[in-house]
Design an enzyme around this catalytic site. Structure first.
Site, PDB file in Angstrom:
ATOM      1  CD  GLN A 729      27.452   2.083 -21.604  1.00 56.01           C
ATOM      2  OE1 GLN A 729      27.306   1.084 -20.906  1.00 56.01           O
ATOM      3  NE2 GLN A 729      26.556   2.487 -22.476  1.00 56.01           N
ATOM      4  CG  LEU A 730      31.224   1.057 -27.657  1.00 62.42           C
ATOM      5  CD1 LEU A 730      32.273  -0.008 -27.884  1.00 62.42           C
ATOM      6  CD2 LEU A 730      30.173   1.052 -28.749  1.00 62.42           C
ATOM      7  CG  HIS A 731      35.125   4.001 -23.437  1.00 61.99           C
ATOM      8  ND1 HIS A 731      34.813   2.849 -22.733  1.00 61.99           N
ATOM      9  CD2 HIS A 731      36.468   4.156 -23.317  1.00 61.99           C
ATOM     10  CE1 HIS A 731      35.927   2.349 -22.214  1.00 61.99           C
ATOM     11  NE2 HIS A 731      36.945   3.113 -22.556  1.00 61.99           N
ATOM     12  CG  LEU A 732      35.850   6.943 -30.618  1.00 62.14           C
ATOM     13  CD1 LEU A 732      36.463   5.810 -31.415  1.00 62.14           C
ATOM     14  CD2 LEU A 732      35.038   7.850 -31.545  1.00 62.14           C
TER      15      LEU A 732
END
Length: 834
Positions: A729-732
């Site tokens: 899951q894309l996370h910053l």
DNA sequence: GTTCTAGAAC
DNA sequence: GTTCTAGAAC
């Protein structure tokens, strides 16, 4: 076109540009008389090139003086242009007593990724020792060259640029097919890198500070330039100006142009034999076979290109008898895994024949055609022989020499479906069949592919209906492309099976079975609904995995999983499920973040099917962020969740690597990592960024000493194959730069936040805006690099010592971070407020 | 992603 | 003997 006088290739370059003066030490070997063709060479100069400071021919001839200056030669060119070959040739051939040093970024790191700073230092050291220096790195844009120019001017050396301005296709071909490259850049990744790098190319100009710029457009130019530097005596200096720029046309860049010029050349397979002119069909330009590419890469010979170009025009189309059978559906397929993936040809041919035999016995109204571009293809002849020995019906299974994207128009062979030797990301590129098919099919294939699947595992395939507008459909009558991925035996690729042919054969067999089954599925769906594209799309666009080809009818209801084949569902044991019942606490490790009502049985079955071949899946621990993103409400009582919106969740990192470390997680299903992000996600990225900034500001208001950096981990497209751990899951990451946390324990932690593995959010957005995807580094070595302070770059032997150092290091941050507000501190926010 | 731990490094 | 790393297991 070259408007200047012809450059005499046979005369010594030194004589051309540097008329000797009495005090010059003549090189050991005999040089031709000095004056005869000076004008000729200088006449080559393009007075406009390099801006207004380009010198006149006469001025160039007169600039020769005895200076005793060192020379810094900045080589400019993409991977595969021959920079290293050039530098080595000068080092080996220099015969005048001028000492030379080669500074190569690929090797300077001694196994680790080299840096520009290391190169600068090495160059400075060499210059100090009185050596002239060849800067062997790409140096494609002004910024990359500026520091070396500055260094040169600081030590009062002459700074030259030698621009290896070779055709893009040559650089791509060489870099794709070379082996043992010092920088480990080869294979399919190389094509992508060359393509990307050339987009950044800025032609060297005199105004940058070069005293001399030389364009090398071909082998002869390179040889001349090498000879000139080899013969450059210790007290010589070369004429100033721009030399060899023969064309003012736009610099060819990018694989798109490559294909426009040579749209079929890249279909060439590794046949193990050299091509001859008779193997080519009319209209095929620059057919670079793998074998020849290797030779070209190895010897830096431009002859290859010329030879190949010469092939055009006098080729004869090979006459092939195509079994006529208008009632059969036909699948054309390339040999899988034998080219780039170096699967043994003998074994591969056995597998093809076995799988095809099995198929034609089962389906009497379908036919299979193995296609290769080269008539001398070894895989083709092996398969042909073996099929004949097995007495397979040659009207149902046969081989064909031709371009798989032009079988009908150029070869008279009508195929309903063609197989693509795809890459696992199902994206164009790579320079082989994959690139050719994506190119021939037009952009529609990319979109259609994306609707069917995001990725492909070795041993599986996915059917994609071609849009009616696709040239491949309109011109060739092909209705479907079936992407298939075989095993990799190429040690230079990251997912190599290391000669494990037991596993490799199984995967290859699975790949062909999957391909043929998918083909059969299309045909079956077409018998009833030939004109119903939507229906056929639904039924055909499925991924058939190695072990599920047999059970595909049983699980046809499982549409979601087959649509998104990328991720095997989480692997949960029944024990885990039992233990998990009723709990929704935040804990990555034992995966209790996974909701207790997860359909465990289905997941276990799914994981068995999907994990059968490679076992490369997102581990249960890696699902944690995904679960939070999908079901934040389950964790609403947890004090780890700071914010939830429709678009994103903000979560305190459970194992913070700094005083403040939070994650801004996208809630878009299917957006697992940066590799999945494209232009459509730009507004999401901007939202994530602004939320990240907001939290950074909040933390800075609480503690004004904190400095934040926002960025993504380089979750590369290869991570899945490399099994590089990462959270799905894309996370910053919003992380304070103190790195003062017990959670930061090892080298991997450190390097993932302080090397180029950490991609600044601003850069990522810019990249995606400009190129449609983020430039993700695939180098796993990044995480194993030596431990260096992120501020002063000093090296430290271990984590405790590093931590001790960073707790007191007050050096300023590297310049690239100080630019563009990549570091958010109290001053940033106070500035914003004013 | 973390934890555990054998064994390398000090 | 202690510290630290890196790979296996989860």
């Amino acid at each position: 076109m070259n408007n200047g006088p012809d450059l005499s290739r046979h005369e010594h370059p030194l004589r051309l540009s540097v008329p000797p003066s009495p005090c010059v030490v003549r090189p050991a070997r005999e040089l031709p008389p000095p004056s005869s063709c000076t004008h000729k060479f200088l006449g080559e100069m393009d007075a406009d090139a390099g801006g207004s400071s380009a010198i006149t021919p006469d001025a160039g001839a007169e600039t020769r003086e005895v200076t005793g200056k060192n020379v810094v030669v900045i080589l400019v060119g993409p991977p595969g242009s021959g920079k290293s070959t050039f530098a080595e040739a000068v080092l080996a051939g220099a015969n005048t007593g001028r000492p030379w040093a080669r500074v190569c970024q690929d090797t300077i790191g001694k196994g680790k990724a080299g840096t520009k700073i290391q190169c600068l230092k090495a160059a400075a050291d060499a210059l100090k020792e009185g050596k002239s220096v060849l800067i062997d790195r790409c140096n494609l844009d002004r910024e990359q060259r500026a520091d070396f120019l500055k260094l040169g001017s600081t030590v009062q050396a002459d700074v030259h640029a030698v621009f290896l301005d070779l055709p893009t296709k040559v650089c791509i071909s060489r870099s794709v097919s070379r082996t043992g490259h010092e920088g480990n850049l080869q294979g399919g990744m190389a094509a992508m890198v060359v393509n990307r790098m050339l987009k950044k190319l800025e032609t060297p100009l005199l105004t940058e500070g070069f005293s001399r710029i030389m364009f090398c457009k071909d082998d002869d130019d390179i040889k001349q330039a090498v000879d000139m530097y080899c013969a450059l005596g210790p007290s010589h200096s070369l004429a100033s100006g721009v030399f060899g720029q023969k064309s003012k046309g736009p610099v060819q860049s990018g694989i798109t142009k490559f294909f426009k010029k040579a749209d079929t050349s890249s279909v060439e397979k590794s046949s193990g034999t050299k091509l001859t002119s008779s193997e080519r069909k009319p209209g095929q330009k620059n057919p670079l076979s793998k074998q020849e590419n290797l030779e070209a890469g190895g010897t830096c010979s431009m002859e290859v290109e010329k030879k190949l170009n010469n092939m055009n025009g006098n080729e004869e189309r090979s006459k092939q008898i195509v079994p006529a059978d208008i009632n059969s559906s036909t699948l054309a397929f390339p040999s899988i895994s034998t080219a780039d993936f170096q699967f043994d040809l003998e074994r591969a041919s056995d597998i093809i024949v076995d799988a095809a035999t099995e198929f034609v016995q089962k389906h009497d109204n379908m036919r299979l055609v193995l296609v290769d571009l080269s008539q001398k293809s070894r895989i083709l002849s092996l398969v042909k022989d073996k099929a004949a020995k097995k007495s397979i019906d040659s009207s149902r299974f046969f081989t064909f020499v031709g371009d798989i994207t032009q079988l009908h128009s150029k070869g008279g062979l009508q195929c309903n479906a063609i197989a693509n030797a795809a890459n696992w990301r199902l994206k164009p590129g790579g320079g082989g069949v994959n690139a050719a098919i994506f190119n021939a099919a037009g952009e529609g294939l990319q979109h259609a592919t994306k609707e069917c699947a995001d990725t492909l595992r070795p041993g599986s395939s996915v059917t994609v209906p071609l849009p009616s507008t696709s040239p491949l459909r309109q011109r060739e009558g092909v209705t479907h492309v079936i992407h298939v991925l075989g095993p990799n035996m190429n040690p230079m690729r990251p997912d190599c099976l290391k000669n494990d042919y037991t596993q490799g054969c199984k995967i290859l067999h699975d790949a062909y079975n999957s391909l043929f089954e998918n083909f059969a599925s299309i045909f079956q769906s077409y018998t009833g609904k030939q004109n119903d594209e939507t229906s056929s799309k639904k039924s055909a666009s499925r991924v058939i995995s190695p072990t599920d080809s047999k059970m595909k009818r049983e699980d046809s209801h499982d549409s979601e999983r087959t649509k998104k084949c990328k991720l095997p569902p989480p692997i949960l044991t029944s024990r885990q499920h039992q233990e998990r019942k009723g709990t929704s606490t935040l804990n990555y490790h034992d995966n209790t973040m996974v909701p207790s009502d997860a359909p465990s049985q289905a997941r276990e079955e799914g994981s068995k099917r999907n994990g059968a071949v490679t076992n490369k899946s997102w581990g249960s621990w890696a699902q944690a962020l995904y679960e939070v993103a999908m079901h934040p409400e389950k964790y609403k009582n947890s004090n780890s969740i700071l914010e939830v919106s429709d678009e994103l969740v903000v979560l305190k990192d459970l194992y913070p690597k700094a005083k403040k470390h939070v994650l801004v997680i996208s809630r878009t299903d299917g957006l697992d990592s940066l590799a999945d992000v494209n232009k459509e996600h730009l507004s999401l990225l901007r939202s994530m960024h602004s939320v990240g900034v907001k939290w950074a500001q909040k933390f800075v208001e609480e503690d004004a000493s904190l400095i934040f950096r926002l960025g993504y981990h380089s979750q590369s497209c290869l991570s899945w194959l490399l099994q590089v751990p990462s959270m799905r899951q894309l996370h910053l990451h919003v992380i304070s730069q103190d790195f003062n946390s017990p959670g930061l324990k090892n080298k991997k932690h450190w390097n993932s936040f302080t090397s180029v593995f950490f991609l600044d959010s601003l850069d990522v957005m810019e990249e995606i805006d400009q190129h449609g995807s983020a430039a993700i580094s695939s180098d796993e070595k990044l995480l194993a690099m030596e431990l260096r302070c992120h501020r002063c770059r000093s090296a430290h032997p271990n984590i405790p010592k590093l931590k001790s150092h960073i707790s007191s290091c007050k050096s300023s941050f590297p310049a690239h971070l100080l630019k563009k507000d990549k570091l958010l501190s109290a001053s940033t926010f106070s500035m914003d407020c004013t």
